[in-house]
Write an enzyme that holds these catalytic residues in place. Structure first.
Site, mmCIF file in Angstrom:
data_model
loop_
_atom_site.group_PDB
_atom_site.id
_atom_site.type_symbol
_atom_site.label_atom_id
_atom_site.label_comp_id
_atom_site.label_asym_id
_atom_site.label_seq_id
_atom_site.Cartn_x
_atom_site.Cartn_y
_atom_site.Cartn_z
ATOM 1 C CG PHE A 129 -1.812 1.284 1.175
ATOM 2 C CD1 PHE A 129 -2.896 1.370 0.310
ATOM 3 C CD2 PHE A 129 -1.515 2.385 1.967
ATOM 4 C CE1 PHE A 129 -3.674 2.519 0.246
ATOM 5 C CE2 PHE A 129 -2.289 3.540 1.900
ATOM 6 C CZ PHE A 129 -3.374 3.604 1.043
ATOM 7 C CG ASP A 217 5.580 3.730 1.807
ATOM 8 O OD1 ASP A 217 5.628 4.352 2.889
ATOM 9 O OD2 ASP A 217 4.556 3.633 1.112
ATOM 10 C CE LYS A 246 -0.656 6.296 7.679
ATOM 11 N NZ LYS A 246 -0.369 5.612 6.437
HETATM 12 C C1 LIG Z 1 -0.669 5.801 5.047
HETATM 13 C C2 LIG Z 1 0.304 5.266 4.063
HETATM 14 C C3 LIG Z 1 0.469 5.861 2.801
HETATM 15 C C4 LIG Z 1 -0.401 6.992 2.304
HETATM 16 O O1 LIG Z 1 -0.262 8.156 3.057
HETATM 17 P P1 LIG Z 1 -1.350 9.345 2.857
HETATM 18 O O2 LIG Z 1 -0.838 10.422 3.760
HETATM 19 O O3 LIG Z 1 -2.664 8.794 3.260
HETATM 20 O O4 LIG Z 1 -1.321 9.725 1.434
HETATM 21 C C5 LIG Z 1 1.438 5.352 1.963
HETATM 22 N N1 LIG Z 1 2.196 4.307 2.337
HETATM 23 C C6 LIG Z 1 2.072 3.701 3.544
HETATM 24 C C7 LIG Z 1 2.956 2.573 3.895
HETATM 25 C C8 LIG Z 1 1.103 4.160 4.431
HETATM 26 O O5 LIG Z 1 0.950 3.539 5.609
#
Ligand SMILES: *Cc1c(COP(=O)(O)O)cnc(C)c1O
Length: 391
Positions: A129, A217, A246
């Site tokens: 994701f 990521d 985050k």
């Molecule tokens: C939450 C998340 C995203 C997306 O972040 P947004 O601020 O909602 O765009 C991307 N990658 C990972 C691993 C995430 O947990």
């Protein structure tokens, strides 16, 4: 009030909060909850942390926004702090995780082009994701995320997470066109799947051998969640690109794409930008969050309480009949069940005053603030045990 004028993308629980403090939230009826989700790994230093409150208030009274047409002191400071912690010298600031990953995907293309690849590809993982923009959806897995949207950018190829044979196969089939590998060191949304140290080291070596970028990521795992600043530090590797969001702003929107000097300099003046990205407020709060984590020794606390929480869940919950697996690292923990369990979110809140998350339908996910204490660990374990015994 009602949600009649909101697009129906969310299905919120019938719960609304008015304020929070540390690990606790209060709903509009005055009831207290223990927050073991932290707004999905965002409020890591706790709600209404006095230093964050003071930083926001003071900066709001000084200067919120000037644009990137002028130098921004707090942006430079946050870039320097992140460089020192990550080993990646250059930062670009965004407003969200998806945008940070878009920045990384642009760098992958520029890197590919600089190596003479006309149409560069990025290797991504099943169950990944990376966000909700069209490009980050293409890098993510799951038909449910992109249903009805039609064609997405076509430069990502998916392989099995953790599978080195799959890496060898994709290299044989597409090696000449590949520019980068993008993955989460711990897959969060798909149920807390931890990449092994051996896998991450093998990926690093493979990328080195082929001239590919290793892009991690760390939007969910970064900024202390796993007990290190970044999850890759457990494996002792150095990626080329890291994305963050985050927890970096503890609730103030901010994202960041970090890169080595060589990779970050693939951008040139005018080749990327953002109106709000890197503004004085968000960057000052980012600096404040990093300072709090250091001063309150929250990496150490996340390590200690993470061990305690994972260990106690394994021993007190792991052998219950509905439990398939208990896994995680630091304060990022999943309890996978053998059945759908979304209703546990509401039951935990209503019956026990505990906020938890269920992801992919069958995995209870815990992402509590890094300030968690012994009694709160005990309460979380006791509540989950009670919930599962009542299934
Ligand atoms: C939450 C998340 C995203 C997306 O972040 P947004 O601020 O909602 O765009 C991307 N990658 C990972 C691993 C995430 O947990």
């Amino acid at each position: 009030m009602s949600a009649h004028h909101l697009m129906p993308t969310y299905q919120p629980l019938p719960l609304m909060f008015s304020h929070g403090r540390g690990t606790r939230l209060w709903d509009t009826a005055g009831r207290e909850y223990l927050d073991a989700l932290a707004g999905v790994a965002v409020t890591s230093v706790g709600h209404s942390h006095p230093d964050v409150v003071a930083a926001i208030a003071e900066q709001a009274g000084l200067l919120l926004h000037t644009s990137n047409l002028y130098a921004i002191d707090w942006q430079q400071r946050l870039g320097a702090k992140l460089a020192e912690k990550s080993g990646l010298a250059l930062a670009f600031f965004n407003n969200s995780g998806a945008e940070a990953n878009e920045t990384a995907l642009k760098l992958a293309r520029l890197h590919g082009h600089s190596r003479g690849i006309a149409k560069p590809l990025v290797v991504v993982m099943d169950n990944a994701f990376h966000g909700r923009t069209l490009a980050t959806l293409a890098a993510s897995d799951g038909a449910h995320l992109s249903a009805g949207l039609g064609q997405l950018p076509g430069d990502c190829i998916k392989i099995r997470f953790g599978d080195l044979d799959a890496l060898a196969n994709v290299t044989q089939a597409f090696g000449q066109r590949i520019a980068a590998v993008l993955l989460e060191p711990i897959q969060g949304e798909s149920g807390v799947h931890v990449a092994s140290t051996a896998y991450l080291r093998a990926l690093r070596e493979h990328c080195d051998n082929h001239g590919w970028l290793l892009m991690l990521d760390e939007i969910q795992t970064g900024i202390g969640r796993t007990g290190q600043w970044f999850a890759y530090q457990h494996a002792g590797i150095q990626p080329d690109v890291v994305t963050l969001a985050k927890a970096l702003g503890n609730g103030i929107p901010i994202g960041a794409c970090l890169a080595s000097t060589t990779v970050g300099r693939l951008f040139t003046p005018g080749s990327h930008g953002s109106t709000f990205g890197g503004n004085p407020l968000a960057c000052r709060v980012g600096c404040t969050v990093l300072d709090i984590i250091e001063r309150e020794q929250l990496l150490e606390n996340a390590t200690r309480q993470g061990h305690a929480l994972l260990g106690r869940l394994r021993s007190e919950v792991g052998s219950l009949p509905a439990v398939k697996a208990v896994r995680g690292m630091g304060l990022m923990i999943g309890v996978e069940l053998d059945r759908p369990c979304r209703e546990l979110m509401q039951r935990a809140a209503q019956e026990h005053g505990l906020l938890i998350n269920v992801t992919r339908g069958t995995t209870i996910r815990l992402l509590p603030p890094l300030t968690l204490d012994d009694a709160e660990v005990q309460r979380i374990v006791g509540t989950i045990r009670a919930l599962l015994q009542a299934l």
